[in-house]
Design an enzyme around this catalytic site. Sequence first.
Site, PDB file in Angstrom:
ATOM      1  N   ASP A   9       0.835  -1.179  -0.150  1.00  3.26           N
ATOM      2  CA  ASP A   9       0.094  -0.090  -0.063  1.00  3.26           C
ATOM      3  C   ASP A   9       0.869   1.395  -0.028  1.00  3.26           C
ATOM      4  OD1 ASP A   9      -2.896   0.940   1.876  1.00  3.26           O
ATOM      5  OD2 ASP A   9      -1.824   2.225   0.822  1.00  3.26           O
ATOM      6  N   ASP A 107      -3.768   2.493  -5.109  1.00  3.65           N
ATOM      7  CA  ASP A 107      -2.339   2.442  -4.556  1.00  3.65           C
ATOM      8  C   ASP A 107      -2.118   1.097  -3.677  1.00  3.65           C
ATOM      9  OD1 ASP A 107      -3.938   2.818  -2.236  1.00  3.65           O
ATOM     10  OD2 ASP A 107      -2.278   4.045  -1.328  1.00  3.65           O
ATOM     11  N   GLU A 108      -2.964   0.137  -4.042  1.00  2.00           N
ATOM     12  CA  GLU A 108      -3.084  -0.979  -3.127  1.00  2.00           C
ATOM     13  C   GLU A 108      -3.230  -2.340  -3.817  1.00  2.00           C
ATOM     14  OE1 GLU A 108      -5.897  -0.107  -0.069  1.00  2.00           O
ATOM     15  OE2 GLU A 108      -5.836  -2.192   0.676  1.00  2.00           O
TER      16      GLU A 108
HETATM   17  P1  TTP Z   1      -5.380   4.994   1.129  1.00  2.00           P
HETATM   18  O1  TTP Z   1      -4.270   3.928   0.781  1.00  2.00           O
HETATM   19  O2  TTP Z   1      -6.440   4.587   2.204  1.00  2.00           O
HETATM   20  O3  TTP Z   1      -4.524   6.166   1.848  1.00  2.00           O
HETATM   21  P2  TTP Z   1      -3.192   6.816   1.704  1.00  2.00           P
HETATM   22  O4  TTP Z   1      -2.486   6.170   0.537  1.00  2.00           O
HETATM   23  O5  TTP Z   1      -3.403   8.304   1.596  1.00  2.00           O
HETATM   24  O6  TTP Z   1      -2.405   6.770   3.295  1.00  2.00           O
HETATM   25  P3  TTP Z   1      -1.763   5.515   3.860  1.00  2.00           P
HETATM   26  O7  TTP Z   1      -0.308   5.891   4.030  1.00  2.00           O
HETATM   27  O8  TTP Z   1      -2.565   5.374   4.953  1.00  2.00           O
HETATM   28  O9  TTP Z   1      -1.996   4.388   2.948  1.00  2.00           O
HETATM   29  O10 TTP Z   1      -5.887   5.569   0.052  1.00  2.00           O
HETATM   30  C1  TTP Z   1      -5.320   5.836  -1.331  1.00  2.00           C
HETATM   31  C2  TTP Z   1      -5.690   7.115  -1.984  1.00  2.00           C
HETATM   32  O11 TTP Z   1      -7.283   7.072  -1.990  1.00  2.00           O
HETATM   33  C3  TTP Z   1      -5.398   8.281  -1.147  1.00  2.00           C
HETATM   34  O12 TTP Z   1      -4.150   8.759  -1.130  1.00  2.00           O
HETATM   35  C4  TTP Z   1      -6.478   9.372  -1.399  1.00  2.00           C
HETATM   36  C5  TTP Z   1      -7.843   8.272  -1.746  1.00  2.00           C
HETATM   37  N1  TTP Z   1      -8.847   8.280  -0.711  1.00  2.00           N
HETATM   38  C6  TTP Z   1      -9.896   9.158  -0.815  1.00  2.00           C
HETATM   39  O13 TTP Z   1     -10.007   9.950  -1.815  1.00  2.00           O
HETATM   40  N2  TTP Z   1     -10.850   9.267   0.228  1.00  2.00           N
HETATM   41  C7  TTP Z   1     -10.803   8.267   1.425  1.00  2.00           C
HETATM   42  O14 TTP Z   1     -11.550   8.414   2.100  1.00  2.00           O
HETATM   43  C8  TTP Z   1      -9.597   7.268   1.240  1.00  2.00           C
HETATM   44  C9  TTP Z   1      -9.383   6.277   2.317  1.00  2.00           C
HETATM   45  C10 TTP Z   1      -8.683   7.300   0.195  1.00  2.00           C
HETATM   46 MG    MG Z   2      -2.183   4.018   0.820  1.00  2.00          MG
END
Ligand code: TTP
Ligand code: MG
Length: 389
Positions: A9, A107-108
Amino acid sequence: MKRYIVHIDMDAFFAAVEQRDKPGLADKPVIIGADPKGGKGRGVVSTASYQARKFGLVSAMPISEAYRRCPQGVYLRPNIVRYSKESEKIYKIFYQFSPLVEPVGIDEAFLDISGSFHIFGNPVQTSLLLKEKIKKEIGLTASVGLAPNKMAAKIASDLNKPDGFCQVEQNKLLDFLWPLETSKLWGIGKKTKKILNNLGINKIGQLASFDKKILEEYFGKNGLGLWQLANGIDRRKVEQPVEAKSIGGEFTFPKDTADSCQIESILSKLSEEVASRLKKSGIRAKNVCLKIRLEDFSTHSRSLRLIKATNFYDTIFQSVKKLYYDSGFPGKKIRLVGVKSEKFIDTKIQDTIFNEFCQEKKEKTDLAVENIKDRFGQDTIWRGGSLQV
Ligand code: TTP
Ligand code: MG
């Protein structure tokens, strides 16, 4: 055979792309989301850089609250097209490490490296190499969990964020899981957590030793599933992508509106988008759904089963219009509308109506519009119904 599952991720993905690309942002609290408009803005935070998270900012927080907590932050609107391009490059790297990749989000992903880690050394070396390659070639950090199953890999990737790595070995799986809160387990949301707490269960270890029968009484067949997860049992495979189950789009009005002209106009645009995506994917949909969020945030959906599957703008637009006027919501202020199509069939499968003249004509019109848009840009041609806003 022993399984080695990786969950990867990206860290603060949208914000990390902006920090990489815009000079001076690397160490700043960067917030991607709606315009805060000096604290009066509507909408939410998409994500916040780790510097911004120190102020308590999290995804889905109202942007006004984010601004109150961190007025000195750099607030940027999301650029999904750019993030999707980065995502594609990142996924290409995933596939260099295993053909068995299950996309979870932009992203995962999960990777089953059981059959491929030998090429790179051992499973730990493979996971670290994957992280390293992404850092070097994309310039972004990712967090990786390596475990014998998907559940543990997902939990592990989250533990040492950002730029984290965590391995859970088979013989330490239960030692790893049992001290953690039950909410770390897949499928345990607020509601389930509350019921578990009422049963005196807070930690995964307590769930693991709880009476299976009582769990089944409370949660039906999911009870056994929860008990198995708590005991480290998760045989789910890394699933390669299946075709999308639905195609749709949503729009949030800048100001809540009851104006049916505005609403129809947006429904028209969304129907057009859906029709275009269906055609490009070579499919037709049997169901058309309308989503409405009212000013009090209550969300409602209505759906219509079509007599014949379609990918025509006209049919989709007329259907959602009908759903809207039959919904009981005309006259009420609306915050968001969405149009979705589902239950797909392949366009190569002929049905009678597809050959009918008028449908052919509609399809030709739609295709002509598509071609103009593809050649000259999305804004060069508009349907009459989309012009009021
Ligand atoms: P995530 O992987 O949940 O979050 P992240 O990559 O920003 O942070 P982390 O380091 O905790 O993984 O989500 C990936 C992308 O999806 C995030 O950058 C923005 C988008 N997103 C939204 O637009 N709204 C949301 O509620 C979430 C959870 C994510
Ligand atoms: Mg992420």
